[in-house]
Design a protein around this motif. Structure first.
Motif, PDB file in Angstrom:
ATOM      1  N   SER A  21       0.858  -1.177   0.000  1.00 13.13           N
ATOM      2  CA  SER A  21       0.000   0.000   0.000  1.00 13.13           C
ATOM      3  C   SER A  21       0.895   1.228   0.000  1.00 13.13           C
ATOM      4  O   SER A  21       2.102   1.119   0.261  1.00 13.13           O
ATOM      5  N   PRO A  22       0.342   2.427  -0.275  1.00 16.33           N
ATOM      6  CA  PRO A  22       1.165   3.637  -0.279  1.00 16.33           C
ATOM      7  C   PRO A  22       1.493   4.102   1.131  1.00 16.33           C
ATOM      8  O   PRO A  22       0.996   5.110   1.626  1.00 16.33           O
ATOM      9  N   SER A  23       2.354   3.349   1.798  1.00 17.88           N
ATOM     10  CA  SER A  23       2.760   3.651   3.163  1.00 17.88           C
ATOM     11  C   SER A  23       4.192   3.194   3.376  1.00 17.88           C
ATOM     12  O   SER A  23       4.584   2.119   2.894  1.00 17.88           O
ATOM     13  N   PRO A  24       4.991   3.986   4.115  1.00 19.85           N
ATOM     14  CA  PRO A  24       6.366   3.542   4.390  1.00 19.85           C
ATOM     15  C   PRO A  24       6.419   2.302   5.272  1.00 19.85           C
ATOM     16  O   PRO A  24       7.472   1.676   5.395  1.00 19.85           O
ATOM     17  N   ALA A 118       6.555  10.681  -3.636  1.00 18.53           N
ATOM     18  CA  ALA A 118       6.593   9.911  -2.393  1.00 18.53           C
ATOM     19  C   ALA A 118       6.233  10.771  -1.195  1.00 18.53           C
ATOM     20  O   ALA A 118       5.428  10.371  -0.339  1.00 18.53           O
ATOM     21  N   MET A 122       3.068   9.817   0.867  1.00 12.39           N
ATOM     22  CA  MET A 122       3.457   8.999   2.009  1.00 12.39           C
ATOM     23  C   MET A 122       4.173   9.786   3.099  1.00 12.39           C
ATOM     24  O   MET A 122       4.442   9.244   4.164  1.00 12.39           O
ATOM     25  N   LYS A 126       0.607  14.835   3.755  1.00 13.58           N
ATOM     26  CA  LYS A 126      -0.728  14.366   4.151  1.00 13.58           C
ATOM     27  C   LYS A 126      -1.142  14.907   5.515  1.00 13.58           C
ATOM     28  O   LYS A 126      -2.326  14.934   5.844  1.00 13.58           O
ATOM     29  N   LEU A 293      10.741  10.846   4.569  1.00  9.83           N
ATOM     30  CA  LEU A 293      11.085   9.513   4.083  1.00  9.83           C
ATOM     31  C   LEU A 293      12.578   9.288   3.922  1.00  9.83           C
ATOM     32  O   LEU A 293      13.001   8.177   3.600  1.00  9.83           O
ATOM     33  N   PHE A 300      10.492   4.680  -3.010  1.00  8.35           N
ATOM     34  CA  PHE A 300       9.061   4.706  -2.725  1.00  8.35           C
ATOM     35  C   PHE A 300       8.309   5.475  -3.813  1.00  8.35           C
ATOM     36  O   PHE A 300       7.221   5.086  -4.244  1.00  8.35           O
ATOM     37  N   MET A 304       5.316   4.452  -6.388  1.00  5.98           N
ATOM     38  CA  MET A 304       4.060   5.202  -6.453  1.00  5.98           C
ATOM     39  C   MET A 304       3.740   5.698  -7.860  1.00  5.98           C
ATOM     40  O   MET A 304       2.622   6.148  -8.118  1.00  5.98           O
TER      41      MET A 304
END
Length: 308
Positions: A21-24, A118, A122, A126, A293, A300, A304
């Protein structure tokens, strides 16, 4: 299960990641190998293929689309690479050759665009602008670059590469007419003022002493080195002028700073104050964010590129 595969191609290493998923925190697999770029273009293509084979073997799967971040960009008209510091890539149809070699569709963007994507999806964006319309990602390190991420009418974020593939390249706007020569052919580019090597050169020319940027910053804070004071003042004033060009044109919901120069705390405190003098507004209100990040942003962001 939907997965997102990305490759970050650097001059010394090729790194791959698979995300669920789009998460670190959603890393399924991550691995890096040496690029061995000194062996030439065909070898680099082979190293990417080797890494993809490792990723496929480790997971027993393959991606529908592979995202790749590169040190340069694809020329949309010629479909060849340009602006790569790994010079053997320049002029080569890497997108086509990789799709042929790997037998899968790929999506390519340069490393600054991957960084911006990224961090937008992520990273810290956000937290301050979850429904952003535009984000500008800045790379201020050995060179100066940038990337633009927009949100389409369908809600899908995408990288703005531009008609010529140069979207976001603020590092090669002229900031100081008649300034230092730049490899791009102009003089006084943003990169020749705000990059780490440019700031170190400025300090050495005035002081006669060669220091790394963190040492110059330390001397600035000690307050007894006028050359360090002049160097950091040059950074802050130049940043204020250069970043407001982006704000006046794009007016992004957030700006994220990456690269070694972006680690300087003053850019987040004093930088907006300098920018306020130049922005076409009653105040400078654009959030200037630290990256969250780290050196993961490139790989990442590549992953994405395939996010829907």
């Amino acid at each position: 299960m939907q997965t997102y595969w990305g490759i970050d191609l650097g001059g010394t290493k090729v790194e791959g990641v698979i995300l669920s998923s789009p998460s670190p925190d959603a890393v399924i697999f991550r691995h890096r190998i040496d690029t061995e770029s000194y062996k030439g273009y065909e070898h680099i293509i082979g190293r990417i293929a080797t890494l993809v084979d490792i990723m496929k073997a480790e997971t027993g799967s393959k991606p529908d689309v592979l995202g790749i971040g590169t040190p340069g960009t694809v020329d949309p008209a010629r479909q060849t690479m340009k602006g790569c510091n790994t010079t053997s890539l320049n002029g080569m149809p890497m997108h086509r050759d990789l799709e042929t070699k790997l037998g899968m569709p790929i999506s390519i963007a340069n490393d600054a665009n991957c960084f911006a994507l990224a961090e937008a999806l992520m990273g810290g964006v956000k937290d301050v602008a979850p429904n952003f319309r535009s984000v500008f990602g800045v790379i201020m390190g050995t060179g100066v670059g940038g990337g633009i991420v927009l949100r389409g009418n369908d809600g899908q974020p995408f990288v703005l590469n531009g008609m010529q593939g140069i979207g976001g390249e603020w590092g090669h706007n002229v900031l100081e007419p008649g300034g230092y020569d730049c490899y791009c052919g102009k003089q006084g580019c943003v990169e020749q003022v705000l990059s780490g090597p440019a700031l170190q050169r400025f300090y050495q020319e005035r002081s006669g002493t060669a220091l790394k940027l963190p040492q110059i910053v330390e001397r600035y804070h000690e307050g007894n080195d006028p050359h360090a004071t002049a160097t950091i003042d040059r950074l802050l004033e130049g940043f204020g002028q250069a970043i407001t060009v982006i704000v006046n044109i794009l007016d992004p919901d957030a700006i994220v700073l990456g690269g070694g120069v972006g680690n300087i705390d003053l850019l987040y405190t004093e930088g907006p104050k300098r920018a306020e003098k130049y922005v076409f507004n009653h105040s400078f209100e654009t959030p200037i964010l630290r990256p969250k990040l780290g050196d993961s942003a490139g790989v990442f962001g590549a992953a994405m590129l395939t996010f829907k």
